[in-house]
Each structure stands twice: as C-alpha cells, then as structure tokens.
Motif scaffolding. Structure first.
Motif, short mmCIF file in Angstrom:
data_model
loop_
_atom_site.label_atom_id
_atom_site.label_comp_id
_atom_site.label_asym_id
_atom_site.label_seq_id
_atom_site.Cartn_x
_atom_site.Cartn_y
_atom_site.Cartn_z
N GLY A 1 0.77 -1.24 0.00
CA GLY A 1 0.00 0.00 0.00
C GLY A 1 0.80 1.29 0.00
O GLY A 1 0.23 2.38 0.06
N ILE A 2 2.11 1.19 -0.07
CA ILE A 2 2.93 2.40 -0.09
C ILE A 2 2.83 3.03 -1.48
O ILE A 2 2.99 2.35 -2.49
CB ILE A 2 4.39 2.07 0.28
N LEU A 3 2.55 4.32 -1.52
CA LEU A 3 2.41 5.04 -2.77
C LEU A 3 3.76 5.50 -3.31
O LEU A 3 4.01 5.46 -4.51
CB LEU A 3 1.51 6.26 -2.59
N ASP B 1 2.38 -0.67 11.02
CA ASP B 1 2.81 -1.93 11.62
C ASP B 1 2.28 -3.13 10.84
O ASP B 1 3.00 -4.10 10.59
CB ASP B 1 2.38 -2.02 13.08
N LYS B 2 1.03 -3.06 10.44
CA LYS B 2 0.43 -4.14 9.65
C LYS B 2 1.14 -4.29 8.31
O LYS B 2 1.45 -5.39 7.88
CB LYS B 2 -1.06 -3.86 9.45
N LEU C 1 4.98 -6.94 4.58
CA LEU C 1 6.15 -6.79 3.72
C LEU C 1 7.23 -7.82 4.05
O LEU C 1 7.85 -8.39 3.16
CB LEU C 1 6.71 -5.37 3.84
N ALA C 2 7.42 -8.08 5.32
CA ALA C 2 8.46 -9.02 5.76
C ALA C 2 8.22 -10.44 5.24
O ALA C 2 9.16 -11.23 5.15
CB ALA C 2 8.54 -9.02 7.29
N THR C 3 6.98 -10.76 4.86
CA THR C 3 6.66 -12.12 4.39
C THR C 3 6.72 -12.25 2.88
O THR C 3 6.57 -13.36 2.37
CB THR C 3 5.23 -12.52 4.84
N LEU C 4 6.94 -11.18 2.17
CA LEU C 4 6.86 -11.20 0.71
C LEU C 4 8.15 -11.75 0.07
O LEU C 4 9.22 -11.73 0.69
CB LEU C 4 6.53 -9.81 0.18
N ASP D 1 12.06 -2.89 9.73
CA ASP D 1 11.34 -1.98 10.62
C ASP D 1 12.12 -1.70 11.90
O ASP D 1 11.93 -0.67 12.53
CB ASP D 1 9.96 -2.56 10.94
N GLU D 2 13.02 -2.61 12.29
CA GLU D 2 13.87 -2.37 13.46
C GLU D 2 15.08 -1.50 13.12
O GLU D 2 15.57 -0.76 13.95
CB GLU D 2 14.33 -3.71 14.05
N LYS D 3 15.57 -1.61 11.88
CA LYS D 3 16.75 -0.86 11.47
C LYS D 3 16.44 0.62 11.27
O LYS D 3 17.19 1.49 11.69
CB LYS D 3 17.30 -1.41 10.14
#
Length: 126
Positions: A54-56, A80-81, A86-89, A112-114
């Motif tokens: 969903g990022i434009l 967060d969702k 994204l991490a699973t793609l 997301d942690e970096k």
C-alpha cells in the motif's frame, strides 16, 4: 542551483513517514549501497512488495553515511500491519540480509527495526 525533487500528486489524502538509518562509514560500502538502490540494480520483487503493501511513494536520501527515507501512503495506511506483511513477501528476507552488510545496525534486525522513525518538530504552519 538546486532544483529540488518533484512530488507526485495523488487522488486521495496522503500521510508521510520519515525514517533514518546510518550506513557503515566506509566509502566503498556506501558506493555499493548506492548501486544496489539504482534504477538498474534495484530488485524488482522488493519494489513490487513495497507497492503491494500500500505504499504510494518511497524515497531514500543520503548524506555521507546517513540515510533518510520518506514514505507516502494513503491516510488509512497502517504502518505496523504493512511492515509485517512486507516481511513475508518474496525475497524480502534475502534483501534484508544483503543490505545488512552496509548498515550500521544489528545484521539480524528487520527493516522496521533498522529504520528509526523520525519525529516532525516543525512545519510551515498556515
């Protein structure tokens, strides 16, 4: 003269996220990181995944080893969702492992942690 960067207009309300991260302060690593993000070498699956969640728009700026990332997304976007999805793609974990060699952070950290979310402290008030 500095020309600035054009900004795309969207047909919906948009919100912006700004994050920062540091690279290892080694010129050759920084040059390789720049190449990995070039139009010619950027991984298509990563770009597709960014759009899929969903990022434009996503932009990364660099000054020395300091990175700033600007993300624009629809007003109802849930960060967060989206990052969890994204991490699973496809190839996302591989990409994170690849770019970790350039980044000054824990190599096992998620994207997301970096990237550290920045707080806006000023804007040109109306």
């Amino acid at each position: 003269m500095t020309e600035g960067t054009p900004v795309k207009k969207y047909g919906c309300a948009v919100k912006r996220y700004v994050q920062t991260m540091d690279l290892k302060d080694e010129p050759e690593l920084i040059a390789r990181y720049r190449r990995a993000h070039s139009r010619e070498e950027a991984w298509k699956e990563i770009q597709d995944g960014i759009r899929q969640v969903g990022i434009l728009e996503m932009e990364v700026y660099i000054l020395g080893p300091r990175l700033v990332m600007i993300v624009e997304a629809p007003e109802d976007f849930q960060w967060d969702k989206a990052m969890a999805q994204l991490a699973t793609l496809p190839r996302q974990a591989e990409w994170e492992e690849f770019v970790a060699q350039f980044q000054r952070c824990d190599p096992s950290a998620t994207s997301d942690e970096k990237w550290q979310m920045m707080e806006r402290i000023f804007h040109l008030y109306e």
